[in-house]
Design a protein around this motif. Structure first.
Motif, PDB file in Angstrom:
ATOM      1  N   MET A  16       0.803  -1.218   0.000  1.00  0.00           N
ATOM      2  CA  MET A  16       0.000   0.000   0.000  1.00  0.00           C
ATOM      3  C   MET A  16       0.836   1.268   0.000  1.00  0.00           C
ATOM      4  O   MET A  16       0.314   2.357  -0.275  1.00  0.00           O
ATOM      5  N   ASP A  75      -5.758  -3.131  -2.349  1.00  0.00           N
ATOM      6  CA  ASP A  75      -6.493  -2.269  -3.264  1.00  0.00           C
ATOM      7  C   ASP A  75      -6.205  -2.677  -4.711  1.00  0.00           C
ATOM      8  O   ASP A  75      -5.040  -2.746  -5.121  1.00  0.00           O
ATOM      9  N   ARG A  77      -6.264  -1.147  -7.359  1.00  0.00           N
ATOM     10  CA  ARG A  77      -5.542  -0.145  -8.139  1.00  0.00           C
ATOM     11  C   ARG A  77      -4.048  -0.454  -8.213  1.00  0.00           C
ATOM     12  O   ARG A  77      -3.372  -0.039  -9.164  1.00  0.00           O
ATOM     13  N   ARG A 183      -7.468  -2.726   6.318  1.00  0.00           N
ATOM     14  CA  ARG A 183      -7.628  -1.276   6.383  1.00  0.00           C
ATOM     15  C   ARG A 183      -7.372  -0.765   7.796  1.00  0.00           C
ATOM     16  O   ARG A 183      -8.036   0.144   8.275  1.00  0.00           O
TER      17      ARG A 183
END
Length: 281
Positions: A16, A75, A77, A183
């Protein structure tokens, strides 16, 4: 290139960091420019990552590299991010020669690929992806003293304008990091165990206490808690060994923590390390 480059260890933390740079990512954005100003732009980067390991040393001597998405559950992305960098088959053979001369019997494969420990860091340090990269897989079952020896074998490269880079994490207990899920809050206060371990690493490094550092799992406070397995710290020893001398400076040039327990420290090694530290401030 007037002077040798320092060798460097960066903590990449979790994947991340590519989306959430935090203090460490912001620092790494300044690292490449500081290296260029102080020593000249590296002609290549030889990198040992916690996520590229093997049963014997392996040099990835492919002509081209792409980002490898060696993770899951993060994620989506991240899987769209790229870092397409040149390789260097010629330098790969030279690296293999240095390791072979040190008795390490490396293998050379004409393949490319940069694990997330490499590309997430390099996207900040050299975002143009225009410097050739040569990954070296190390043996994670070998102790720190032998990782130092691997680094020492690479030390001559620093005088040739090659940046020797280790990437891992100064602390790495993912059970603690993600105790509240993927998260988890990155801004949690640092726990005492992490602070104690990181301070021990800093103080023993400044004291050149390599015997204690190589025996860190027994001597450092909370060592097994901070590194249930030690593959994320072993690249630190490779970068340290590349300084080429047990008396060369070992300087922490950045320290921060994310998730309250994931240390993101960055170290520079070698006689040139203080000059880099000064250039960053």
């Amino acid at each position: 290139m007037n002077t040798p480059l320092p060798s460097i260890f960066v903590s990449h933390g979790s994947p991340m960091i590519a989306l959430e740079p935090g203090a460490a990512g912001e620092f790494m954005k300044t690292l490449g420019p500081a290296i260029d100003r102080s020593f000249g732009r590296p002609r290549a980067i030889v990198v040992a990552s916690a996520h590229t390991t093997a049963r014997a040393p392996v040099v990835l001597a492919g002509a081209r590299h792409e980002a490898i998405y060696d993770f899951g559950g993060f994620d989506p992305r991240l899987n769209q991010m790229r870092y397409d960098a040149p390789g260097s088959p010629e330098l790969g053979r030279e690296v293999a020669g240095l390791l072979g001369a040190a008795g390490m019997a490396p293998q050379v494969i004409n393949e490319g690929g940069l694990d997330h420990g490499i590309w997430t860091a390099l996207r900040y340090i050299y975002p143009q992806a225009d410097i050739p990269v040569v990954p070296v897989a190390f043996v994670p079952t070998l102790p720190p003293a032998q990782q130092l020896a691997l680094g020492r074998a690479l030390a001559p490269l620093r005088e040739q304008g090659v940046l020797v880079l280790g990437t891992g994490s100064i602390t790495h207990n993912l059970r603690r990091v993600f105790a509240d899920g993927l998260r988890s809050n990155p801004d949690k206060p640092e726990i005492a165990e992490s602070a104690a371990f990181r301070e021990w690493m800093r103080s023993r490094s400044e004291a050149h206490d390599w015997a204690a550092l190589a025996d860190y799992r027994r001597q450092a406070p909370h060592a097994v808690d901070m590194h249930p397995t030690d593959e994320h710290l072993l690249p630190w020893f490779i970068a340290a060994g590349a300084a080429g001398s047990d008396t060369a400076p070992a300087v922490r040039i950045h320290d921060s923590v994310t998730f309250g327990v994931l240390g993101m420290d960055v170290y520079a090694f070698g006689e040139e390390a203080p000059a880099l530290q000064a250039a960053l401030h």
